[in-house]
Design a protein around this motif. Structure first.
Motif, short mmCIF file in Angstrom:
data_model
loop_
_atom_site.label_atom_id
_atom_site.label_comp_id
_atom_site.label_asym_id
_atom_site.label_seq_id
_atom_site.Cartn_x
_atom_site.Cartn_y
_atom_site.Cartn_z
N VAL A 197 79.29 42.53 -16.09
CA VAL A 197 78.93 43.03 -17.52
C VAL A 197 78.38 44.29 -18.03
N GLN A 198 78.31 45.14 -18.35
CA GLN A 198 76.87 46.33 -18.31
C GLN A 198 76.94 46.26 -20.16
N PHE A 199 76.46 46.84 -20.84
CA PHE A 199 75.88 47.22 -22.02
C PHE A 199 76.41 45.06 -22.69
N PRO A 226 81.32 42.55 -21.32
CA PRO A 226 82.20 41.75 -20.44
C PRO A 226 82.65 44.07 -20.49
N ILE A 227 82.93 44.93 -19.59
CA ILE A 227 83.25 46.05 -19.70
C ILE A 227 85.27 46.46 -19.94
N GLY A 228 85.98 45.41 -19.83
CA GLY A 228 86.57 44.99 -20.47
C GLY A 228 87.51 45.41 -21.65
N LEU A 279 87.15 52.46 -11.97
CA LEU A 279 87.28 51.33 -12.90
C LEU A 279 86.35 50.06 -12.26
N HIS A 280 86.32 50.03 -10.92
CA HIS A 280 85.43 49.04 -9.83
C HIS A 280 84.44 49.60 -9.74
N GLY A 281 83.66 50.94 -10.49
CA GLY A 281 82.82 51.94 -10.12
C GLY A 281 82.63 51.27 -8.75
N CYS A 313 64.16 59.52 -1.95
CA CYS A 313 65.31 58.86 -2.30
C CYS A 313 65.30 58.80 -3.85
N GLN A 314 66.80 58.25 -4.53
CA GLN A 314 66.49 57.97 -6.35
C GLN A 314 67.04 56.60 -5.75
N GLY A 315 66.17 55.71 -6.68
CA GLY A 315 65.76 54.68 -6.88
C GLY A 315 66.24 53.95 -7.90
N TYR A 316 67.28 54.04 -9.00
CA TYR A 316 67.73 53.67 -10.83
C TYR A 316 68.58 53.17 -10.37
N LYS A 338 67.57 48.17 -5.49
CA LYS A 338 67.80 49.44 -6.32
C LYS A 338 69.76 48.86 -5.21
N THR A 339 70.14 49.86 -5.15
CA THR A 339 71.15 49.88 -4.14
C THR A 339 72.07 51.62 -4.71
N TRP A 340 72.81 51.64 -4.11
CA TRP A 340 73.76 52.91 -3.86
C TRP A 340 72.54 53.57 -3.67
N THR A 341 71.46 53.93 -3.14
CA THR A 341 70.64 54.83 -2.50
C THR A 341 70.98 55.81 -1.26
N THR A 342 71.10 56.67 -2.02
CA THR A 342 71.95 58.01 -1.38
C THR A 342 70.89 58.65 -0.12
N LEU A 343 71.24 58.53 1.17
CA LEU A 343 70.48 58.77 2.13
C LEU A 343 68.45 58.37 2.11
N ARG A 365 86.16 60.18 -3.74
CA ARG A 365 85.69 59.30 -5.44
C ARG A 365 85.01 59.25 -6.13
N LYS A 366 83.74 59.10 -5.16
CA LYS A 366 82.50 58.90 -5.24
C LYS A 366 81.76 59.85 -7.03
N ALA A 367 82.64 60.73 -6.84
CA ALA A 367 82.34 61.61 -7.84
C ALA A 367 82.50 61.29 -8.97
N SER A 368 83.23 61.02 -9.86
CA SER A 368 83.78 60.88 -10.67
C SER A 368 82.87 58.91 -11.12
N ILE A 369 82.51 58.70 -10.17
CA ILE A 369 81.50 57.34 -10.54
C ILE A 369 80.13 57.93 -10.49
N TYR A 370 79.35 58.67 -9.88
CA TYR A 370 77.86 58.44 -9.83
C TYR A 370 77.88 59.45 -10.79
N GLY A 371 76.07 59.86 -10.83
CA GLY A 371 75.74 60.42 -11.55
C GLY A 371 75.85 60.19 -13.37
#
Ligand code: FAD
Lengths: 376, 400
Positions: free
Chosen positions: A267-269, A272-274, A336-338, B125-128, B157-162, B377-383
């Motif tokens: 779930v986001q927003f 479900p993201i689906g 899609l799994h982020g 580091c970035q905690g978003y 917080k998660t995915w905290t790079t470095l 593959r992270k590049a299209s996921i993060y930021g």
């Protein structure tokens, strides 16, 4: 026309599927892959006890007489379970050569224990300079009295580290890319002059670089006729190509199912993201890619089982499809799994890595598209 | 209309080039050239050299230690640093939190934090992101409850790079749930990671490295003077930051460098094979990627030109992020293809400084190509994922 499988085939699928579901969950797989050996010797014996290692061999060789269809059915399941035991290396590759060429004596010595799960073997199908061309062989076999001396280097020898028996294609004649003049030798993995540099692969499987320096082999170690090895090598690699394609289909179907499940639950927003149409269409596209891949796989398995004129083309067609469509499905599943999709903890990442490996094994999409075009 | 560099710009380029040739430490270059992971100390040592040259914070206003460079000079610098295969400044301090501090912080905060960022004395580091809040960042739950002159912080917080290398973390936290829009309850808080109650747990990524972390906060006491700007305004500040992040993501200079390296590798024989570039299939794919990259470079330059005339990068920067990461990932895939079977061995141990290069399996860094492909593959996921970027473009550019 009949797309249904026989009762025996259904039993085979069932036994592999049960094993994957009950005894080979992802945690177990990860533990096995991380172990020193990289596969479970115990489970390998179980594979033999359950008869799976006997499937492609004739009844007179002590096998179950299965063919491409049975191979496909098993490999799909192995794909779904991300199985790391060396079925491909032992049974499809080394076993494939043995089944076609070994004499009665050789079968007794090597094939019987292979089927019994007591012997590990490998086929050294790749050389550093050869890329995907299995005929590109610089390794030489020079006659020396009654013997031969092998010299050369093989790369990405699947199961090469554990293998007690190595099948080595070497040149007894001809130019480096000629089809004629290739002879297949069976040598011990620890024979004097053999150096093995074993490694884990990115997909959790096992490989090795094998160097041969004046490895002495006698005439009794030759599989088939001197200089006539290519045809067999080609047939075995074709079958292995079909096998990994089936494995890939098992993998992308699992990835697709898991991704659909994930987008229903994440779930986001506040939803479900689906529920986002942008993602729904993407998953429809990947579903179509899975279905089209499965269709080509069936075509390849059936034409090869029937030995039809289209058998060769169909192998390149499915491998091309895997190199394009399956890779697409795998990338989408990760996306899609982020962030979860790029974690070691989740199976999605490991499916992705196996697909990357399969994308290259026995020729990538371009290689098979060229080959297909040449056969048309 | 032309893209020629002026005489001064050419002189500037030569100066920058000379600097990299002379000052980029050979031992660090050995690592970046051969696929060996940099250590925390390598980054810091290099960043301090950049600082001494006055080039650590090229985007900052001059008064805080920035360069005052024109957009073209920045573009030249980006190309030269990529060409030298030298690492960029780790983004979190100098490119991410500092602009927030000098834009929204008070004088005390500027004095306290900016010099240490500039001199690489403190690693940020970035905690978003949080486990439940990725794309939907405004749903974040980590709480900071006011208690006298402190906030008591609880959450994850998660995915905290470095994060495992960092001294400080900048966080978006929830200071109030009693607001009309959930964005209004979010504040921007700086937290010293050595404060009791902060713990960092590794997350191993697909290729097997530790790059990201989960950071837990249990009753962490943070002085109120670490709050940036006003309570409840953190979201607005954070958005500025996100926009900054996005302009840094096209990465064309790095991509150009990688393409040139790949061309050099594939036009010669490796392992005694035919040069791969002789394979028409590969050559065509390479060319197509190069064309795509050229288009991206010019799109990037157009944005630069607009910025130079005083326009802030708007939602168009999403286009740079999307295409930039897609091209980078296409290049990753080309590297894997070029390495062929040599991309498949998984032997991280041979990427150590004392491991002899000639004993590696695979020529050069071939067996790293797949690891980089997986990781990126992270590049299209993060930021802001590429899907979120497309949403931004469709909403703010197309008005849909
Ligand atoms: C290697 C790595 C490093 C990172 N470093 C940091 C860091 O240092 N600090 C930090 O705070 N964060 C960091 N992040 C977190 C990153 O910003 C998030 O992963 C990202 O925002 C996506 O969130 P998510 O992973 O929860 O995926 P989700 O938000 O769950 O998204 C899953 C999928 O759904 C899609 N999706 C979501 N919403 C929509 C929509 N409305 N329309 C269409 N598609 C949608 C997404 O694009 C994605 O494909 C990092 C992530 C990674 C992978």
């Amino acid at each position: 026309m009949d797309f249904s499988i026989s009762e025996e085939q259904a039993m085979l699928v069932d036994s592999v599927a049960k094993f994957i579901d009950n005894d080979y969950d992802f945690e177990t797989r990860q533990k096995i892959a991380a172990s020193d050996a990289g596969f479970s010797a115990d489970l390998w014996r179980t594979y033999a006890e359950l008869g799976w290692t006997a499937v492609p061999f004739s009844e007179e060789d002590g096998g179950l007489g299965g063919g491409p269809v049975e191979l496909m059915l098993m490999m799909e399941q192995f794909g779904r379970g991300l199985v790391v035991e060396p079925f491909l290396a032992n049974i499809v590759l080394a076993g494939g050569v043995m089944r076609r060429l070994a004499t009665a004596d050789q079968k007794k010595k090597w094939l019987d224990p292979l089927i019994a799960g007591e012997l590990h073997a490998a086929l050294a199908f790749a050389e550093p300079q050869g890329r995907f061309d299995i005929a590109n062989i610089a390794t030489t076999a020079r006659p020396d009295g009654q013997d031969y001396l092998l010299n050369g280097k093989k790369t990405l020898v699947l199961n090469g580290g554990a293998a007690e028996l190595l099948v080595i294609p070497a040149r007894t004649d001809g130019g480096q890319k000629d089809h004629s003049g290739i002879t297949l030798f069976a040598i011990r993995g620890d024979a004097p002059g053999v150096t093995r540099n074993s490694f884990k692969m990115v997909d959790g499987h096992q490989g090795a670089e094998v160097s041969l320096t004046d490895v002495r082999v006698d005439g009794a170690s030759i599989l088939g006729e001197v200089g006539q090895g290519y045809e067999t090598l080609h047939a075995v690699i074709g079958e292995a190509t079909l096998a990994v394609s089936a494995e890939a289909v098992g993998i992308i179907r699992a990835m697709q199912d898991k991704t659909v499940e994930y987008v229903k639950n994440r779930v986001q927003f506040g939803v479900p993201i689906g529920s986002f149409q942008a993602l729904q269409h993407r998953l429809v596209d990947t579903l179509m890619a899975c279905e089209q891949s499965y269709s080509l796989l069936l075509w390849a398995a059936m034409t090869n089982a029937a030995g039809s004129d289209e058998a060769e083309k169909a192998i390149s067609a499915i491998k091309y499809q895997i190199g394009t469509a399956a890779v697409h499905v795998a990338r989408e599943a990760v996306q899609l799994h982020g962030g979860m999709g790029v974690t070691w903890e989740l199976d999605i990442a490991h499916f992705f890595k196996r697909i990357t490996s399969i994308e290259l094994l026995f020729g990538n999409a371009d290689y098979h598209l060229d080959r297909y075009a040449g056969l048309s | 209309m032309n893209v020629n560099l002026s005489a001064e710009e050419l002189a500037f380029r030569d100066e920058v080039r000379k600097f990299f040739a002379e000052k980029y430490p050979a031992d660090i270059r050995y690592k970046t050239d051969n696929g060996i992971e940099l250590e925390r100390d390598d980054y810091i040592r290099w960043q301090k050299i950049l600082y001494q040259q006055g080039w650590a914070a090229i985007n900052w206003p001059v008064e805080y230690g920035g360069t005052g460079w024109t957009a073209v000079q920045k573009y030249i610098f980006a190309n030269e640093i990529a060409e030298a295969n030298a690492p960029d400044m780790v983004a979190f301090g100098v490119k991410m939190v500092a602009p927030i501090i000098y834009t929204f912080g008070d004088d005390e905060q500027k004095k306290r934090f900016l010099p240490d960022i500039l001199q690489s004395n403190v690693w940020w580091c970035q905690g978003y992101s949080e486990p439940g809040s990725g794309s939907d960042l405004a749903s974040l739950k980590m709480r900071a409850d006011r208690d006298g002159d402190h906030y008591i912080v609880n959450g994850t917080k998660t995915w905290t790079t470095l994060g495992h290398m960092a001294d400080w973390i900048f966080c978006l936290v929830r200071t109030s749930s009693d607001v009309a829009r959930r964005q209004e309850g979010i504040s921007f808080l700086l937290i010293d990671m050595s404060t009791p109650g902060v713990s960092v747990k590794p997350i191993i990524t697909i290729e097997g490295d530790r790059e990201v972390n989960e950071v837990h906060f249990e009753n962490v006491s943070v002085p109120v003077e670490n709050l940036i700007g006003e309570e409840g305004k953190g979201w607005t500040y954070g958005k500025v930051l996100l926009q900054h992040e996005r302009t840094n993501l096209a990465g064309t200079a790095r991509s150009k460098f990688r393409m040139r390296r790949l061309k050099a590798k594939t036009t010669q024989s490796v392992h005694g094979a035919e040069p791969l570039m002789k394979d028409r299939n590969f050559a065509r794919k390479f060319a197509a990627t190069e064309i795509e990259l050229k288009a991206l470079e010019y799109t990037d330059l157009r944005t630069l030109a607009a910025v130079a005339t005083g326009k802030a990068p708007g939602p168009e920067s999403s286009i740079l992020k999307i295409r930039g990461t897609e091209v980078a990932q296409a290049i990753d895939a080309l590297y894997v293809e070029a390495a062929g079977y040599y991309s498949l061995p998984f032997v991280p141990s041979q990427y150590a400084v004392d491991f002899p290069l000639q004993d590696r399996i695979g020529a050069g860094s071939e067996s790293r190509s797949s690891l980089r492909y997986f990781n990126n593959r992270k590049a299209s996921i993060y930021g802001g994922s590429n899907e979120i970027q497309r949403n931004i473009v469709s909403k703010h550019v197309l008005g849909l």
